[in-house]
Design an enzyme around this catalytic site. Structure first.
Site, PDB file in Angstrom:
ATOM      1  N   GLU A 124      28.064 -75.025 -30.922  1.00 41.60           N
ATOM      2  CA  GLU A 124      28.811 -76.279 -31.163  1.00 41.60           C
ATOM      3  C   GLU A 124      29.779 -76.537 -30.019  1.00 41.60           C
ATOM      4  O   GLU A 124      30.484 -75.624 -29.574  1.00 41.60           O
ATOM      5  CB  GLU A 124      29.581 -76.184 -32.475  1.00 41.60           C
ATOM      6  CG  GLU A 124      28.730 -76.554 -33.666  1.00 41.60           C
ATOM      7  CD  GLU A 124      29.503 -76.528 -34.971  1.00 41.60           C
ATOM      8  OE1 GLU A 124      30.725 -76.322 -34.956  1.00 41.60           O
ATOM      9  OE2 GLU A 124      28.852 -76.718 -36.013  1.00 41.60           O
TER      10      GLU A 124
ATOM     11  N   THR B 191      14.187 -91.528 -27.153  1.00 44.97           N
ATOM     12  CA  THR B 191      13.525 -90.311 -27.627  1.00 44.97           C
ATOM     13  C   THR B 191      12.970 -89.616 -26.387  1.00 44.97           C
ATOM     14  O   THR B 191      12.922 -90.209 -25.299  1.00 44.97           O
ATOM     15  CB  THR B 191      12.364 -90.632 -28.583  1.00 44.97           C
ATOM     16  OG1 THR B 191      11.463 -91.518 -27.918  1.00 44.97           O
ATOM     17  CG2 THR B 191      12.842 -91.277 -29.868  1.00 44.97           C
TER      18      THR B 191
ATOM     19  N   ASP C  12      17.702 -99.323 -26.044  1.00 46.28           N
ATOM     20  CA  ASP C  12      16.972 -98.219 -26.665  1.00 46.28           C
ATOM     21  C   ASP C  12      15.606 -98.190 -25.982  1.00 46.28           C
ATOM     22  O   ASP C  12      14.724 -98.981 -26.300  1.00 46.28           O
ATOM     23  CB  ASP C  12      16.853 -98.492 -28.171  1.00 46.28           C
ATOM     24  CG  ASP C  12      16.014 -97.434 -28.882  1.00 46.28           C
ATOM     25  OD1 ASP C  12      15.373 -96.620 -28.190  1.00 46.28           O
ATOM     26  OD2 ASP C  12      15.992 -97.453 -30.130  1.00 46.28           O
TER      27      ASP C  12
ATOM     28  N   ARG D  41      10.068 -83.207 -29.366  1.00 47.95           N
ATOM     29  CA  ARG D  41      10.524 -84.234 -30.319  1.00 47.95           C
ATOM     30  C   ARG D  41      12.047 -84.231 -30.358  1.00 47.95           C
ATOM     31  O   ARG D  41      12.646 -83.311 -30.910  1.00 47.95           O
ATOM     32  CB  ARG D  41       9.933 -83.886 -31.686  1.00 47.95           C
ATOM     33  CG  ARG D  41      10.236 -84.830 -32.814  1.00 47.95           C
ATOM     34  CD  ARG D  41       9.201 -84.662 -33.905  1.00 47.95           C
ATOM     35  NE  ARG D  41       7.897 -85.034 -33.372  1.00 47.95           N
ATOM     36  CZ  ARG D  41       7.439 -86.283 -33.289  1.00 47.95           C
ATOM     37  NH1 ARG D  41       8.169 -87.275 -33.744  1.00 47.95           N
ATOM     38  NH2 ARG D  41       6.262 -86.532 -32.767  1.00 47.95           N
TER      39      ARG D  41
HETATM   40  C1  LIG Z   1      12.623 -97.935 -30.257  1.00 45.80           C
HETATM   41  C2  LIG Z   1      12.822 -96.702 -31.104  1.00 45.80           C
HETATM   42  N1  LIG Z   1      14.059 -96.237 -31.271  1.00 45.80           N
HETATM   43  C3  LIG Z   1      14.309 -95.160 -32.020  1.00 45.80           C
HETATM   44  C4  LIG Z   1      13.284 -94.477 -32.631  1.00 45.80           C
HETATM   45  C5  LIG Z   1      13.619 -93.327 -33.530  1.00 45.80           C
HETATM   46  O1  LIG Z   1      13.252 -92.110 -33.033  1.00 45.80           O
HETATM   47  P1  LIG Z   1      13.162 -90.845 -33.983  1.00 45.80           P
HETATM   48  O2  LIG Z   1      11.904 -90.977 -34.774  1.00 45.80           O
HETATM   49  O3  LIG Z   1      13.160 -89.685 -33.019  1.00 45.80           O
HETATM   50  O4  LIG Z   1      14.386 -90.849 -34.844  1.00 45.80           O
HETATM   51  C6  LIG Z   1      11.970 -94.903 -32.467  1.00 45.80           C
HETATM   52  C7  LIG Z   1      10.870 -94.167 -33.109  1.00 45.80           C
HETATM   53  O5  LIG Z   1       9.790 -94.564 -33.273  1.00 45.80           O
HETATM   54  C8  LIG Z   1      11.731 -96.067 -31.691  1.00 45.80           C
HETATM   55  O6  LIG Z   1      10.499 -96.567 -31.537  1.00 45.80           O
END
Ligand SMILES: Cc1ncc(COP(=O)(O)O)c(C=O)c1O
Length: 416
Positions: free
Chosen positions: A47, A217, A191, A226
């Site tokens: 942590e 991700t 994202d 993952r």
């Molecule tokens: C654009 C986007 N953001 C976030 C995520 C979430 O990722 P996780 O499944 O690792 O929580 C995904 C998953 O498919 C995604 O397509």
């Protein structure tokens, strides 16, 4: 009892080897990444952050995490990186938690336009804690409508605009979104979960010069373990780190952070760039072949690793009676019988629910890792079309399944 799980892992390996995987968000991690993920680093509690932990004995994992941070910053040319988020959802939660109070307004792409649950869907923490206002696509082009985003930003005065998607096949103009966010005095979160590998290979414009925060991700086009991570401008570094730990997570998964470091390293190689080029070539070739066979590809094509097929259009063109109509669920289940795996998906302005939507989503990251090039990708489209045409003929579908298995044998995922 543990033998049961090891048997299941073997069973899953056989399933992966024997099936064609067109799920746009999946990939096959390299043996090195699997090795790190399965390593003794899982034993360590750490942590905190390198040099500032709440546990003793962190001298080695400090080096691991520092290296992962350096590799991530180098790969994306970022000012700051936090490699602790356990997933893409945690990365998004971390960014929101660092900047927002419950009830604050955020703009996010609607799920039925291609956005993700964590971009403000009501059943997700994002939509229940914060006041998300959804934006969508232009009905004419089925592409992002930047004018609409600007108008919504003026009307609702969000604190953050969230860009990025799970089912959008076109290049996203981060510069335009940056202008909208600065014009409206709000922050921009990109994202890039789906397109991180393409960005790393410089085949999609980078959001780095334009976004205040980037979440991602590591397991989709980026082909790592993952997990997730965040990059941000230096001015937000402290707030982001605090939001992740102690804000929303406890101990980091050091084995996964080690694997992420390897993924960031692998993504800097020439082979990785070639791989990503092939991912796009395969997606374009498949979209083109579907079009030639009479299917409608949403927005007319793709710029990236995925695209959507509109099955409602196919029903209309083929004048199918109600009992024979295709839906995303019907096609997903039909293809699974033939060892072709993909997922049902809503299409823009879908009138059907997400449980049985009008589309399928097709992605090429996994088949390209296996070594498939355009000719193989086009053969897969023909397999899919054959399965659809002969969907009431079990004998045909069984034969197709055997053909797909044979096809896969020529492209082992893991050599030994
Ligand atoms: C654009 C986007 N953001 C976030 C995520 C979430 O990722 P996780 O499944 O690792 O929580 C995904 C998953 O498919 C995604 O397509």
């Amino acid at each position: 009892m543990q033998n049961y799980i090891f048997e299941l892992i073997k069973e899953e390996k056989i399933r992966e080897e024997k099936t064609i995987n067109l799920i746009a968000s999946e990939n096959y991690a390299s043996p090195e990444i699997l090795q790190a993920t399965g390593s003794i680093l899982t034993n360590k509690y750490a942590e905190g952050y390198p040099g500032a932990r709440y546990y003793g004995g962190c001298q080695v994992v400090d080096k691991v995490e520092t290296y992962a941070i350096d590799m991530c910053k180098k790969l994306f040319n970022a000012e700051h990186a936090n490699v602790q988020p356990h997933s893409g959802s945690s990365a998004n939660f971390g960014v929101y938690f660092s900047q927002l109070k419950p009830g604050d307004t955020v703009l996010g792409m609607a799920l039925n336009a291609g956005g993700h649950l964590t971009h403000g869907h009501k059943i997700n923490f994002s939509g229940s804690i914060f006041n998300f206002v959804p934006y969508g696509l232009s009905p004419e082009t089925e592409q992002l409508d930047y004018d609409e985003i600007e108008i919504l930003a003026q009307q609702h005065k969000p604190k953050i605009i969230v860009a990025g998607a799970s089912a959008y096949s076109r290049t996203i103009d981060f510069e335009k979104l940056h202008k909208i966010s600065t014009n409206n005095n709000c922050l921009l979160l990109v994202d890039m979960a789906h397109i991180a590998g393409l960005i790393a290979a410089e085949l999609h414009p980078s959001p780095i010069p334009f976004a205040d925060f980037i979440s991602s991700t590591t397991h989709k086009t980026l082909r790592g373990p993952r997990s997730g991570f965040i990059c941000c401008k230096a001015e937000f570094a402290q707030k982001i780190d605090k939001a992740i730990m102690p804000g929303i997570q406890g101990g980091p998964l050091m084995h996964v952070i080690a694997a992420k470091a390897i993924a960031f390293e692998q993504a800097q190689t020439k082979e990785f760039k070639k791989y990503q080029e092939q991912v796009i070539k395969n997606a374009k070739a498949m979209a083109q072949t579907f079009t030639e066979l009479g299917y409608r590809v949403v927005s007319g094509g793709t710029d990236n690793h995925l695209f959507l097929i509109d099955l409602q259009d196919k029903n209309k063109k083929d004048n199918l009676p109600e009992t024979q109509k295709l839906s995303g669920k019907v096609v997903e289940q039909l293809l699974q019988k033939c060892n072709i795996i993909l997922n049902r998906n809503t299409i823009p302005f879908d009138t059907q629910p997400p449980t049985n939507p009008s589309g399928i989503r097709i992605g090429t990251p996994a088949i390209t890792t296996r070594g498939f090039v355009e000719t193989h990708a086009c053969s897969i489209v023909h397999f899919i079309d054959d399965a659809i045409k002969n969907r009431f003929d079990d004998d045909f579908l069984n034969k197709l399944k055997i053909k797909v298995e044979q096809f896969c044998k020529n492209f082992p995922i893991y050599k030994d």
